[in-house]
Design a protein around this motif. Structure first.
Motif, short mmCIF file in Angstrom:
data_model
loop_
_atom_site.label_atom_id
_atom_site.label_comp_id
_atom_site.label_asym_id
_atom_site.label_seq_id
_atom_site.Cartn_x
_atom_site.Cartn_y
_atom_site.Cartn_z
N GLU A 35 29.44 60.73 9.96
CA GLU A 35 30.27 59.38 10.14
C GLU A 35 31.24 59.02 9.35
O GLU A 35 31.62 58.09 9.31
CB GLU A 35 28.83 58.62 10.06
CG GLU A 35 28.52 58.39 8.45
CD GLU A 35 27.25 59.55 8.21
OE1 GLU A 35 26.89 59.29 7.02
OE2 GLU A 35 27.33 60.31 8.69
N VAL A 36 31.47 60.10 8.59
CA VAL A 36 32.56 60.01 7.62
C VAL A 36 33.74 60.96 7.87
O VAL A 36 33.68 61.95 8.34
CB VAL A 36 32.29 59.87 6.07
CG1 VAL A 36 31.23 59.05 5.82
CG2 VAL A 36 31.56 61.34 5.75
N SER A 37 34.88 60.61 7.16
CA SER A 37 35.96 61.59 7.22
C SER A 37 36.09 62.44 6.13
O SER A 37 35.93 62.04 4.95
CB SER A 37 37.50 60.58 7.34
OG SER A 37 38.34 61.85 7.33
N VAL A 38 35.99 63.80 6.31
CA VAL A 38 36.04 64.86 5.40
C VAL A 38 37.36 65.58 5.04
O VAL A 38 37.77 66.16 6.35
CB VAL A 38 34.59 65.90 5.55
CG1 VAL A 38 34.81 66.82 4.17
CG2 VAL A 38 33.55 64.92 5.49
N GLY A 39 38.03 65.52 4.31
CA GLY A 39 39.27 66.18 4.08
C GLY A 39 39.25 67.48 3.34
O GLY A 39 38.37 67.90 2.49
N LEU A 40 40.38 68.34 3.43
CA LEU A 40 40.44 69.62 2.67
C LEU A 40 41.69 69.95 2.20
O LEU A 40 42.66 69.71 2.79
CB LEU A 40 40.05 70.80 3.50
CG LEU A 40 40.17 72.11 3.26
CD1 LEU A 40 39.10 72.40 1.96
CD2 LEU A 40 39.83 73.12 4.17
N VAL A 41 41.87 70.20 0.79
CA VAL A 41 43.18 70.55 0.35
C VAL A 41 42.82 71.87 -0.74
O VAL A 41 41.88 72.05 -1.31
CB VAL A 41 43.67 69.31 -0.63
CG1 VAL A 41 42.75 69.04 -1.82
CG2 VAL A 41 45.06 69.65 -1.01
N HIS A 42 44.01 72.90 -0.50
CA HIS A 42 43.74 73.94 -1.27
C HIS A 42 45.07 74.54 -1.51
O HIS A 42 46.17 74.16 -1.03
CB HIS A 42 42.81 74.91 -0.58
CG HIS A 42 43.12 75.33 0.63
ND1 HIS A 42 44.26 76.03 1.14
CD2 HIS A 42 42.56 74.82 2.15
CE1 HIS A 42 44.28 76.04 2.56
NE2 HIS A 42 43.27 75.35 3.00
N GLY A 43 44.92 75.36 -2.18
CA GLY A 43 46.53 76.08 -2.62
C GLY A 43 47.21 76.61 -1.66
O GLY A 43 48.41 77.01 -1.90
N ARG A 44 46.61 77.05 -0.50
CA ARG A 44 47.50 77.78 0.49
C ARG A 44 48.15 76.81 1.57
O ARG A 44 49.04 77.34 2.25
CB ARG A 44 46.52 78.71 1.49
CG ARG A 44 46.34 80.05 0.42
CD ARG A 44 45.51 81.12 1.25
NE ARG A 44 45.27 82.16 0.69
CZ ARG A 44 44.63 83.25 1.22
NH1 ARG A 44 44.50 83.33 2.69
NH2 ARG A 44 44.55 84.61 0.34
N LEU A 45 47.78 75.53 1.22
CA LEU A 45 48.49 74.54 2.28
C LEU A 45 50.01 74.44 1.78
O LEU A 45 50.44 74.42 0.62
CB LEU A 45 47.85 73.33 2.11
CG LEU A 45 46.33 73.21 2.52
CD1 LEU A 45 45.95 71.48 2.45
CD2 LEU A 45 46.45 73.41 4.07
#
Length: 679
Positions: A503-513
């Motif tokens: 039901e919620v928005s889960v984001g992803l951030v990492h060094g290869r972006l």
């Protein structure tokens, strides 16, 4: 064609050189690691397991056995009893040595064996020579370099080097120090009566003298580095007329009042900028203490005088956080703030570089892209380097070299507080400002230790917090130093949380972006479009999202203490009560328990830094300045803190009253090396 002995000498010489042993004084200052007492012979019936002993006796039996494996065994007898000797690896010559009837001196550690006490691989020597009159030193060495060769060179050096004292007798008496010559001879040739435990734990008065001399040389070198910088010329940037300065106008616009600590530090920096030589100041403060606004007020002083100011950060995400905070402040004052990083398009880079070179850009924020050869500042007055320990010396100095109109002032910043003992020892050439006060209304972050077996409970708690409007960081560790594995862990965690919290928005951030991809994710998180941000340690420093009130650190036992504290500092920046959950997998090592306990017990960055220093040593704090660390071979900056204080005081006295003594002392210890003087 060289003779065999000459070739051998060259080999020994190259091995000695590998240890840094070239000049006679190098050998004099090459002190033993430990000592062996070969001055006496002990009766066999008096030896004890776990102790090194020297025995003399006759071989009464020897054989090579093959059960359970190949050994050389022998028994040595004196008037009091017998002891077994054992070799796991041996040569035919050693078998010949152990023929019954031969007499030998043997030395080694006594152990408890199957057939009573024994020595394994003992040192064998002839009984014909006299016993030594002093303890036998064992020196730091390298493979292929025998102790005998080192001892011979040291004996020669002791005969040729001037060991006269660099310190006046009055100074030695006041400090209770023995003479340098006496200290050197005690360490290289200790008599049997000397306290062996004091010699080996370096508390002996001879060691105290050597450590003090080393610390004094270091303090004199750092003071000389400071004095040399004072001879350099930079534009003086005095305070503009009251009420008209950009700094004053910026402070009027801020939605908060500066803390007392921030005001004190701003005054220290502005006083430095008013002088006609380059400022070289280190600004340190705990996470969230408000270093960015202090840096902004310093930048305004430079811009007030028609100069440019630059802020360089080690990562794109941190640099961009600075830009997003500084750009609105600059715009409100009618100033141009330019962003430069590797992730920009070619046309955006060209525009930024042109604005920097023409002087149109008043304030420049970026990564190491700022020190590329294509970048030239119109008139750089102030260089600000954030997280200074992550940059090498050459990188920090390169930003200062970008000005076309003389040297800029330099302000370096660190969110890793430096313990006082370390600051006195390795940063004595810098002016240091400390923000030691939290902004008003900033609530402490509660820290809880949670077993990974309770992961589902943690997720349920996050769901409740998100329903109440909160946001969450979920940090994944660097696994086995592998970026690929770290990415995999973060990706799997993102998939797991997305499934658990549909039901919620889960984001992803990492060094290869890419830079723009990271920016897009972070902007969505900051705007509240993402409720849970799964991240690697790219968010360790600089990220400022006031609504983020919870942080979960996966496998917290794998992180360093300073890193855990930096990560925890990403929450607790708004009005919500904030919690940091340290998820751990057992069993925990002693170091992991120490780190997690420290995180639970305190959120004081200086106390965290002190404990981290005890645990890991100074490398994390020194960063690239470790080039000077190798020169501190004998003293311990924390255990010998009292002597650091004394050395600092004496260094100041000698420089003002006895410069010849100071020069002589530094020459003995530094021999022209200037590692301490590197920025």
């Amino acid at each position: 064609m060289p003779s065999k002995p000459a070739a051998k000498r060259r080999t020994v010489g190259s091995l000695l050189e590998r240890l840094g042993l070239v000049s006679p004084i190098d050998f004099v200052l090459h002190f033993p690691l430990r000592y062996e007492d070969e001055t006496k012979i002990e009766p066999i019936d008096s030896v004890r397991a776990g102790h090194a002993s020297q025995l003399e006796g006759e071989v009464v039996w020897a054989e090579v056995t093959y059960r359970p494996r190949r050994y050389l065994l022998a028994r040595l007898r004196d008037d009091s009893g017998e002891i077994q000797l054992r070799w796991l690896h041996f040569y035919p010559s050693q078998v010949q040595q152990m023929q019954p009837g031969k007499r030998w001196r043997v030395r080694g550690e006594v152990r408890a064996g199957y057939n009573g006490l024994e020595m394994v691989h003992p040192k064998i020597s002839s009984v014909s020579g006299p016993l030594p009159s002093a303890l036998t030193p064992v020196y730091p060495s390298t493979e292929g370099l025998p102790q005998k060769a080192i001892r011979q060179r040291i004996e020669q050096a002791l005969q040729s080097v001037d060991l006269s004292d660099t310190l006046p007798e009055s100074v030695r008496d006041a400090l209770g120090l023995m003479s340098f010559e006496q200290a050197v001879k005690v360490l290289h040739e200790p008599k049997p009566g000397e306290d062996l435990s004091q010699l080996e734990d370096r508390s002996h008065p001879a060691w105290v003298r050597v450590k003090f001399d080393e610390l004094l040389a270091q303090q004199l070198s750092l003071a000389q580095a400071r004095a040399q910088r004072r001879l350099l010329v930079a534009s003086a940037l005095p305070s503009p007329p009251a009420g008209d300065s950009l700094a004053t106008r910026l402070m009027r616009q801020l939605p908060f009042e500066l803390t007392g600590a921030q005001k004190r530090v701003v005054d220290e920096i502005h006083a430095d900028l008013a002088k006609p030589h380059p400022m070289h100041r280190l600004l340190q403060g705990d996470v969230g203490s408000g270093k960015t606004v202090v840096a902004a007020l310093a930048a305004m002083r430079a811009i007030d005088h028609g100069k440019q100011a630059a802020v360089m950060a080690p990562t794109e995400i941190l640099a961009e956080q600075h830009f997003l905070k500084l750009q609105p402040w600059a715009a409100s004052l009618g100033l141009s703030c330019v962003w430069l990083a590797a992730g920009l398009s070619a046309s955006a880079k060209r525009a930024a570089v042109a604005a920097i070179e023409s002087g149109q850009a008043h304030l420049v924020v970026g990564t190491q892209a700022l020190i590329q050869s294509s970048v030239s500042f119109y008139d750089l007055g102030l260089a600000i380097v954030d997280e200074q320990h992550r940059f090498g010396v050459s990188q920090r100095l390169a930003l200062g070299d970008k000005s076309r109109h003389g040297l800029p002032h330099q302000l370096t910043m660190s969110a890793t507080p430096i313990p006082r003992s370390l600051a006195m020892t390795f940063f004595a050439d810098l002016d240091v400002s400390v923000i030691d006060e939290r902004p008003p209304g900033r609530l402490p972050v509660k820290t809880k230790l949670v077993s990974a077996s309770r992961r589902q409970e943690v997720i349920a708690g996050l769901r409740t917090s998100i329903q109440q409007g909160g946001q969450v960081y979920w940090v994944c560790p660097l696994v086995q130093e592998s970026e690929a594995l770290q990415l995999q862990t973060a990706t799997e965690t993102h998939e797991m949380l997305s499934a658990a919290l549909p039901e919620v928005s889960v984001g992803l951030v990492h060094g290869r972006l890419s830079g723009p991809e990271k920016t897009a994710v972070m902007q969505k998180f900051k705007e509240g479009q993402i409720s849970v941000l799964v991240a690697t340690t790219v968010i360790e420093v600089g990220v400022d999202v006031a609504n983020a009130s919870q942080m979960v650190i996966e496998h917290a036992e794998r992180f360093g203490l300073a890193q855990l504290h930096q990560l925890r500092g990403r929450v607790g920046r708004g009005v919500r009560e904030s919690i940091c959950l340290l998820l751990y997998e057992g069993p925990l090592s002693a170091d992991a328990k120490y780190r997690l306990r420290a995180m639970y017990e305190t959120d004081d960055g200086f106390e965290i830094a002190r404990r981290d220093l005890q645990l890991r040593g100074p490398g994390e704090f020194l960063g690239a300045r470790q080039s000077g660390l190798s020169l501190l071979r004998f003293a311990d900056f924390e255990a010998d803190a009292h002597w650091v204080e004394q050395a600092k005081l004496l260094a100041a006295q000698l420089r003002s009253k006895d410069s010849a003594i100071a020069l002589n002392h530094v020459e003995r210890w530094m021999q022209g090396r200037d590692a301490y003087l590197n920025g």
